[in-house]
Design a protein around this motif. Structure first.
Motif, PDB file in Angstrom:
ATOM      1  N   VAL A   1      45.830  24.828  38.928  1.00 33.98           N
ATOM      2  CA  VAL A   1      45.631  24.117  40.207  1.00 33.98           C
ATOM      3  C   VAL A   1      44.598  23.012  40.006  1.00 33.98           C
ATOM      4  N   LYS A   2      44.540  22.102  41.004  1.00 32.74           N
ATOM      5  CA  LYS A   2      43.475  21.081  40.987  1.00 32.74           C
ATOM      6  C   LYS A   2      42.153  21.795  41.187  1.00 32.74           C
ATOM      7  N   GLY A   3      41.179  21.533  40.324  1.00 30.66           N
ATOM      8  CA  GLY A   3      39.874  22.142  40.541  1.00 30.66           C
ATOM      9  C   GLY A   3      39.302  22.758  39.293  1.00 30.66           C
ATOM     10  N   SER A   4      38.286  23.606  39.496  1.00 33.59           N
ATOM     11  CA  SER A   4      37.596  24.170  38.348  1.00 33.59           C
ATOM     12  C   SER A   4      37.088  25.560  38.693  1.00 33.59           C
ATOM     13  N   TYR A   5      36.705  26.296  37.640  1.00 30.90           N
ATOM     14  CA  TYR A   5      36.100  27.612  37.863  1.00 30.90           C
ATOM     15  C   TYR A   5      34.708  27.617  37.239  1.00 30.90           C
TER      16      TYR A   5
ATOM     17  N   LEU B   1      44.180  29.587  43.289  1.00 33.54           N
ATOM     18  CA  LEU B   1      44.877  29.839  44.554  1.00 33.54           C
ATOM     19  C   LEU B   1      45.606  28.607  45.063  1.00 33.54           C
ATOM     20  N   THR B   2      46.765  28.848  45.679  1.00 36.18           N
ATOM     21  CA  THR B   2      47.401  27.777  46.458  1.00 36.18           C
ATOM     22  C   THR B   2      47.439  28.219  47.909  1.00 36.18           C
ATOM     23  N   LEU B   3      47.234  27.253  48.797  1.00 36.79           N
ATOM     24  CA  LEU B   3      47.194  27.550  50.233  1.00 36.79           C
ATOM     25  C   LEU B   3      48.621  27.735  50.740  1.00 36.79           C
ATOM     26  N   GLU B   4      48.893  28.876  51.391  1.00 34.47           N
ATOM     27  CA  GLU B   4      50.256  29.123  51.880  1.00 34.47           C
ATOM     28  C   GLU B   4      50.376  28.955  53.386  1.00 34.47           C
ATOM     29  N   ARG B   5      49.337  29.371  54.119  1.00 29.56           N
ATOM     30  CA  ARG B   5      49.456  29.389  55.581  1.00 29.56           C
ATOM     31  C   ARG B   5      48.062  29.340  56.195  1.00 29.56           C
ATOM     32  N   ILE B   6      47.972  28.700  57.376  1.00 31.34           N
ATOM     33  CA  ILE B   6      46.683  28.636  58.080  1.00 31.34           C
ATOM     34  C   ILE B   6      46.858  29.222  59.470  1.00 31.34           C
TER      35      ILE B   6
ATOM     36  N   LYS C   1      41.684  31.059  59.518  1.00 27.67           N
ATOM     37  CA  LYS C   1      42.019  31.950  58.403  1.00 27.67           C
ATOM     38  C   LYS C   1      42.944  31.210  57.455  1.00 27.67           C
ATOM     39  N   LEU C   2      42.560  31.143  56.185  1.00 28.72           N
ATOM     40  CA  LEU C   2      43.386  30.459  55.195  1.00 28.72           C
ATOM     41  C   LEU C   2      44.013  31.512  54.290  1.00 28.72           C
ATOM     42  N   PHE C   3      45.327  31.619  54.348  1.00 34.30           N
ATOM     43  CA  PHE C   3      46.039  32.619  53.538  1.00 34.30           C
ATOM     44  C   PHE C   3      46.483  31.947  52.241  1.00 34.30           C
ATOM     45  N   CYS C   4      45.990  32.474  51.127  1.00 33.89           N
ATOM     46  CA  CYS C   4      46.264  31.843  49.830  1.00 33.89           C
ATOM     47  C   CYS C   4      46.981  32.806  48.898  1.00 33.89           C
ATOM     48  N   LYS C   5      47.696  32.208  47.943  1.00 32.52           N
ATOM     49  CA  LYS C   5      48.390  33.013  46.937  1.00 32.52           C
ATOM     50  C   LYS C   5      47.707  32.803  45.591  1.00 32.52           C
ATOM     51  N   ALA C   6      47.410  33.899  44.892  1.00 33.29           N
ATOM     52  CA  ALA C   6      46.825  33.778  43.549  1.00 33.29           C
ATOM     53  C   ALA C   6      47.963  33.526  42.573  1.00 33.29           C
ATOM     54  N   ILE C   7      47.982  32.337  41.960  1.00 31.70           N
ATOM     55  CA  ILE C   7      49.091  32.030  41.048  1.00 31.70           C
ATOM     56  C   ILE C   7      48.691  32.219  39.590  1.00 31.70           C
ATOM     57  N   HIS C   8      47.370  32.408  39.342  1.00 31.40           N
ATOM     58  CA  HIS C   8      46.918  32.552  37.954  1.00 31.40           C
ATOM     59  C   HIS C   8      45.557  33.249  37.979  1.00 31.40           C
ATOM     60  N   THR C   9      45.448  34.389  37.310  1.00 28.58           N
ATOM     61  CA  THR C   9      44.199  35.152  37.311  1.00 28.58           C
ATOM     62  C   THR C   9      43.760  35.378  35.875  1.00 28.58           C
ATOM     63  N   VAL C  10      42.463  35.152  35.621  1.00 28.71           N
ATOM     64  CA  VAL C  10      41.961  35.295  34.248  1.00 28.71           C
ATOM     65  C   VAL C  10      40.689  36.142  34.247  1.00 28.71           C
ATOM     66  N   ASN C  11      40.632  37.115  33.346  1.00 28.28           N
ATOM     67  CA  ASN C  11      39.391  37.869  33.121  1.00 28.28           C
ATOM     68  C   ASN C  11      38.661  37.244  31.949  1.00 28.28           C
ATOM     69  N   HIS C  12      37.359  36.974  32.134  1.00 19.58           N
ATOM     70  CA  HIS C  12      36.576  36.345  31.065  1.00 19.58           C
ATOM     71  C   HIS C  12      35.620  37.323  30.395  1.00 19.58           C
ATOM     72  N   LYS C  13      35.011  38.210  31.212  1.00 17.61           N
ATOM     73  CA  LYS C  13      33.991  39.133  30.703  1.00 17.61           C
ATOM     74  C   LYS C  13      34.133  40.447  31.448  1.00 17.61           C
ATOM     75  N   PRO C  14      33.686  41.564  30.844  1.00 20.97           N
ATOM     76  CA  PRO C  14      33.807  42.840  31.565  1.00 20.97           C
ATOM     77  C   PRO C  14      32.792  42.965  32.700  1.00 20.97           C
ATOM     78  N   PHE C  15      33.175  43.681  33.733  1.00 22.54           N
ATOM     79  CA  PHE C  15      32.263  44.048  34.821  1.00 22.54           C
ATOM     80  C   PHE C  15      31.185  44.947  34.229  1.00 22.54           C
ATOM     81  N   GLN C  16      29.919  44.683  34.594  1.00 20.59           N
ATOM     82  CA  GLN C  16      28.798  45.386  33.956  1.00 20.59           C
ATOM     83  C   GLN C  16      28.285  46.571  34.768  1.00 20.59           C
ATOM     84  N   GLY C  17      28.902  46.855  35.894  1.00 22.94           N
ATOM     85  CA  GLY C  17      28.402  47.944  36.743  1.00 22.94           C
ATOM     86  C   GLY C  17      27.623  47.382  37.915  1.00 22.94           C
TER      87      GLY C  17
END
Ligand SMILES: Cc1cc2nc3c(=O)[nH]c(=O)nc-3n(C[C@H](O)[C@H](O)[C@H](O)COP(=O)(O)O)c2cc1C
Length: 187
Positions: free
Chosen positions: A79-83, A93-98, A106-122
Protein backbone atom coordinates in the motif's frame (compact mmCIF):
# COMPACT_ATOMS: atom_id res chain seq x y z
CA UNK A 1 -11.02 -6.06 22.39
CA UNK A 2 -9.13 -2.88 21.62
CA UNK A 3 -5.41 -3.04 20.80
CA UNK A 4 -3.29 0.05 21.26
CA UNK A 5 -1.28 0.51 18.06
CA UNK A 6 0.48 3.13 16.00
CA UNK A 7 -1.19 3.97 12.71
CA UNK A 8 1.05 5.24 9.93
CA UNK A 9 -0.51 7.05 6.98
CA UNK A 10 0.63 9.34 4.16
CA UNK A 11 -1.07 12.12 2.29
CA UNK A 12 -1.21 12.18 -1.52
CA UNK A 13 2.15 14.01 -1.59
CA UNK A 14 3.70 11.12 0.35
CA UNK A 15 4.19 13.03 3.63
CA UNK A 16 4.05 10.43 6.42
CA UNK A 17 2.15 10.74 9.70
CA UNK A 18 2.28 8.56 12.82
CA UNK A 19 -0.48 8.51 15.45
CA UNK A 20 -1.31 6.23 18.39
CA UNK A 21 -4.78 4.75 17.87
CA UNK A 22 -6.78 1.95 19.42
CA UNK A 23 -8.06 -0.56 16.84
CA UNK A 24 -10.46 -3.46 17.08
CA UNK A 25 -11.08 -6.47 14.89
CA UNK A 26 -14.70 -6.98 13.75
CA UNK A 27 -15.65 -9.69 11.25
CA UNK A 28 -12.06 -9.90 9.99
CA UNK A 29 -11.89 -6.16 9.41
CA UNK A 30 -9.64 -3.80 11.37
CA UNK A 31 -11.65 -0.86 12.66
CA UNK A 32 -9.96 2.51 13.27
CA UNK A 33 -11.89 5.20 15.17
CA UNK A 34 -10.29 8.64 14.83
CA UNK A 35 -11.83 11.61 16.61
CA UNK A 36 -12.47 14.51 14.18
CA UNK A 37 -10.42 16.39 13.18
CA UNK A 38 -7.44 14.06 12.66
CA UNK A 39 -4.70 13.96 10.08
CA UNK A 40 -4.90 10.17 10.19
CA UNK A 41 -8.53 10.43 9.05
CA UNK A 42 -7.70 12.92 6.27
CA UNK A 43 -4.83 10.78 5.00
CA UNK A 44 -6.88 7.59 5.10
CA UNK A 45 -9.67 9.23 3.12
CA UNK A 46 -7.14 10.60 0.59
CA UNK A 47 -5.15 7.42 -0.03
CA UNK A 48 -7.64 4.73 1.12
CA UNK A 49 -4.74 3.04 2.88
CA UNK A 50 -2.92 2.88 6.21
CA UNK A 51 -0.52 0.68 8.15
CA UNK A 52 -1.17 -0.62 11.65
CA UNK A 53 2.03 -1.10 13.67
CA UNK A 54 2.09 -3.53 16.61
CA UNK A 55 4.95 -1.95 18.49
CA UNK A 56 6.26 -2.25 22.06
CA UNK A 57 8.50 0.84 21.91
CA UNK A 58 6.37 3.09 24.10
CA UNK A 59 8.62 6.07 23.34
CA UNK A 60 6.79 6.32 20.01
CA UNK A 61 3.38 6.54 21.72
CA UNK A 62 4.63 9.15 24.21
CA UNK A 63 6.72 10.88 21.54
CA UNK A 64 3.80 11.41 19.16
CA UNK A 65 1.83 13.06 21.96
CA UNK A 66 4.70 15.36 22.93
CA UNK A 67 5.80 16.59 19.51
CA UNK A 68 8.39 13.90 18.74
CA UNK A 69 7.01 12.42 15.55
CA UNK A 70 10.20 11.76 13.63
CA UNK A 71 10.62 7.97 13.99
CA UNK A 72 12.42 5.80 11.43
CA UNK A 73 10.09 4.41 8.77
CA UNK A 74 10.44 1.82 6.02
CA UNK A 75 8.33 1.65 2.84
CA UNK A 76 5.21 -0.52 2.94
CA UNK A 77 5.15 -3.31 0.37
CA UNK A 78 1.55 -3.37 -0.88
CA UNK A 79 0.00 0.00 0.00
CA UNK A 80 0.97 3.67 -0.18
CA UNK A 81 2.81 4.48 3.02
CA UNK A 82 5.34 3.13 5.46
CA UNK A 83 5.73 1.11 8.63
CA UNK A 84 7.79 1.80 11.74
CA UNK A 85 11.32 0.40 11.48
CA UNK A 86 11.14 -0.67 15.14
CA UNK A 87 7.75 -2.39 15.06
CA UNK A 88 7.30 -6.04 16.11
CA UNK A 89 4.79 -6.58 13.31
CA UNK A 90 2.71 -4.56 10.90
CA UNK A 91 -0.35 -4.97 8.72
CA UNK A 92 -0.96 -3.02 5.52
CA UNK A 93 -4.58 -1.90 5.26
CA UNK A 94 -6.96 -0.77 2.55
CA UNK A 95 -10.06 1.20 3.47
CA UNK A 96 -13.24 -0.75 2.64
CA UNK A 97 -16.10 1.12 4.28
CA UNK A 98 -16.79 4.19 6.43
CA UNK A 99 -19.52 4.71 9.00
CA UNK A 100 -19.41 8.49 9.23
CA UNK A 101 -20.09 10.33 12.46
CA UNK A 102 -19.80 13.98 13.51
CA UNK A 103 -17.42 13.08 16.34
CA UNK A 104 -15.80 9.71 15.70
CA UNK A 105 -16.28 7.93 12.37
CA UNK A 106 -15.59 4.21 12.03
CA UNK A 107 -13.16 3.18 9.31
CA UNK A 108 -13.42 -0.49 8.35
CA UNK A 109 -10.18 -1.70 6.80
CA UNK A 110 -8.93 -4.93 5.29
CA UNK A 111 -5.45 -6.24 6.11
CA UNK A 112 -3.99 -7.20 2.73
CA UNK A 113 -0.43 -7.90 3.90
CA UNK A 114 0.85 -8.76 7.40
CA UNK A 115 4.50 -9.13 8.38
CA UNK A 116 6.13 -10.27 11.63
CA UNK A 117 9.52 -8.66 12.22
CA UNK A 118 10.46 -9.60 15.80
CA UNK A 119 9.03 -11.87 18.51
CA UNK A 120 6.70 -10.52 21.20
CA UNK A 121 8.78 -10.18 24.38
CA UNK A 122 6.03 -10.62 26.97
CA UNK A 123 3.94 -8.13 28.93
CA UNK A 124 5.62 -5.31 30.80
CA UNK A 125 3.91 -3.24 33.49
CA UNK A 126 5.97 -0.12 32.79
CA UNK A 127 4.83 -0.17 29.15
CA UNK A 128 1.23 -0.34 30.36
CA UNK A 129 1.96 2.59 32.72
CA UNK A 130 3.33 4.71 29.87
CA UNK A 131 0.37 3.90 27.60
CA UNK A 132 -2.14 4.81 30.30
CA UNK A 133 -0.23 7.99 31.15
CA UNK A 134 -0.13 8.90 27.44
CA UNK A 135 -3.91 8.55 27.26
CA UNK A 136 -4.27 10.82 30.31
CA UNK A 137 -1.95 13.36 28.72
CA UNK A 138 -3.96 13.27 25.47
CA UNK A 139 -6.96 14.44 27.60
CA UNK A 140 -5.16 17.04 29.73
CA UNK A 141 -7.58 19.80 28.81
CA UNK A 142 -10.61 17.75 29.83
CA UNK A 143 -9.58 16.14 33.14
CA UNK A 144 -9.28 17.45 36.69
CA UNK A 145 -5.75 17.64 38.16
CA UNK A 146 -6.77 15.43 41.14
CA UNK A 147 -7.73 12.56 38.82
CA UNK A 148 -4.52 12.88 36.80
CA UNK A 149 -2.33 13.03 39.92
CA UNK A 150 -4.02 10.00 41.54
CA UNK A 151 -3.70 7.92 38.37
CA UNK A 152 -0.09 8.93 37.69
CA UNK A 153 0.87 8.01 41.26
CA UNK A 154 -0.57 4.53 40.75
CA UNK A 155 0.97 4.10 37.29
CA UNK A 156 4.40 5.12 38.62
CA UNK A 157 4.51 1.91 40.72
CA UNK A 158 4.67 -0.34 37.66
CA UNK A 159 7.19 1.97 36.02
CA UNK A 160 9.52 1.97 39.03
CA UNK A 161 9.34 -1.79 39.49
CA UNK A 162 9.72 -2.92 35.89
CA UNK A 163 10.73 -0.06 33.56
CA UNK A 164 13.76 -0.02 31.26
CA UNK A 165 15.44 2.94 29.54
CA UNK A 166 12.79 3.32 26.85
CA UNK A 167 9.94 3.37 29.36
CA UNK A 168 11.69 5.90 31.63
CA UNK A 169 12.45 8.19 28.71
CA UNK A 170 8.84 8.03 27.50
CA UNK A 171 7.57 8.69 31.02
CA UNK A 172 9.89 11.71 31.31
CA UNK A 173 8.48 13.25 28.13
CA UNK A 174 4.93 12.80 29.41
CA UNK A 175 5.73 14.34 32.79
CA UNK A 176 7.32 17.33 31.01
CA UNK A 177 4.05 17.78 29.10
CA UNK A 178 2.06 17.70 32.36
CA UNK A 179 4.41 20.25 33.92
CA UNK A 180 4.17 22.55 30.89
CA UNK A 181 0.39 22.32 31.03
CA UNK A 182 0.46 23.25 34.75
CA UNK A 183 2.80 26.19 34.11
CA UNK A 184 0.45 27.50 31.43
CA UNK A 185 -2.24 27.52 34.11
CA UNK A 186 -4.03 24.50 32.68
CA UNK A 187 -5.02 23.14 36.13
C1 LIG B 1 -2.71 4.66 23.54
C2 LIG B 1 -3.42 5.75 22.78
C3 LIG B 1 -4.55 5.43 22.02
C4 LIG B 1 -5.24 6.40 21.31
N1 LIG B 1 -6.32 6.05 20.56
C5 LIG B 1 -6.97 6.99 19.83
C6 LIG B 1 -8.08 6.63 19.02
O1 LIG B 1 -8.51 5.47 18.96
N2 LIG B 1 -8.64 7.62 18.28
C7 LIG B 1 -8.20 8.90 18.31
O2 LIG B 1 -8.73 9.75 17.61
N3 LIG B 1 -7.16 9.27 19.08
C8 LIG B 1 -6.53 8.35 19.84
N4 LIG B 1 -5.46 8.72 20.61
C9 LIG B 1 -5.00 10.12 20.59
C10 LIG B 1 -4.32 10.40 19.26
O3 LIG B 1 -3.17 9.61 19.07
C11 LIG B 1 -3.92 11.86 19.09
O4 LIG B 1 -4.98 12.70 19.40
C12 LIG B 1 -3.46 12.10 17.68
O5 LIG B 1 -2.90 13.37 17.61
C13 LIG B 1 -4.53 11.83 16.65
O6 LIG B 1 -4.70 12.84 15.70
P1 LIG B 1 -3.85 12.98 14.34
O7 LIG B 1 -4.20 11.84 13.42
O8 LIG B 1 -4.29 14.29 13.82
O9 LIG B 1 -2.41 12.94 14.76
C14 LIG B 1 -4.78 7.75 21.34
C15 LIG B 1 -3.65 8.07 22.11
C16 LIG B 1 -2.98 7.09 22.83
C17 LIG B 1 -1.78 7.45 23.63
Amino acid sequence: MIQETLITTVNTKGVPHIAPMGVSVQDQQIVILPFKPALTLDNLLETKSAVVNYCDDVRIFAGCLTGRRDWPLLPAERVKGSYLADTLAHAELTLERIEDDAVRPKLFCKAIHTVNHKPFQGFNRAQYSVLEAAILISRLGRLQWEKIETELNYLRIGLEKTGGDREWQAWGWLMEAVEQHRQRGGF
